[in-house]
Write a protein that holds these residues in place. Structure first.
Motif: not given
Length: 167
Positions: A14, A18, A34, A44
């Motif tokens: 994740t 990002i 997000a 987020c």
């Protein structure tokens, strides 16, 4: 080659998504980011803050079109120094950091030079002035070799994150 693994920060899948999203578009707001990475906004935001606190995200910048601003000449300059001392290198680096024409400066090995600079200026006249009145006047500069970019084939600020292991 030894590597200091204490300074490495573990990121998971994740975090990597990002970072990839922000490298492509640093203007994404938290809601957009997000949605793009499949998180709700609060987690987020916490993850982005953690990546900033860990020093992985250093800053966000806007990439400009140099040609539309009249900066049409890019030069790669290889610079040799007369002495290889920490003081001489520090003095050189302090000077070039202050020149807005210098986009990148690397202390290098494997060449007949000590430094490689990437310089962007409007034209050859400006380059000539910059070279003669700034670069060659830095104490310790003993040699300069200039190459000029004919065409940008790839110009990216994104780091390759796909190969990183996930925590």
């Amino acid at each position: 080659m030894l590597m200091n693994t204490k300074s490495l920060v573990k990121i998971d899948r994740t975090d990597r998504r990002i970072l990839e999203a922000l490298q492509q578009n640093g203007t994404l707001n938290n809601q957009q980011l997000a949605e793009q990475v499949g998180l709700s906004p609060s987690p987020c935001l916490r993850r982005v803050k953690a990546l900033e606190d860990a020093g992985i995200i250093l800053r966000r910048v806007t990439v400009l079109d140099h040609k539309k601003l009249g900066l049409t000449l890019t030069a790669i300059i290889l610079i040799s120094m007369d002495r290889h001392t920490p003081e001489r290198f520090a003095a050189f680096e302090e000077k070039v950091i202050g020149y807005p024409e210098v986009q990148e400066c690397y202390l290098i090995t494997g060449q007949d030079a000590d430094y490689m600079l990437k310089v962007v200026v409007p034209d050859m006249d400006h380059y000539h002035h910059f070279l003669l009145n700034q670069i060659t006047r830095i104490q310790g500069v003993s040699g300069v070799h200039s190459s000029f970019v004919l065409r940008r084939v790839l110009d990216s600020t994104a780091l390759p994150l796909g190969y990183l292991g996930t925590a």
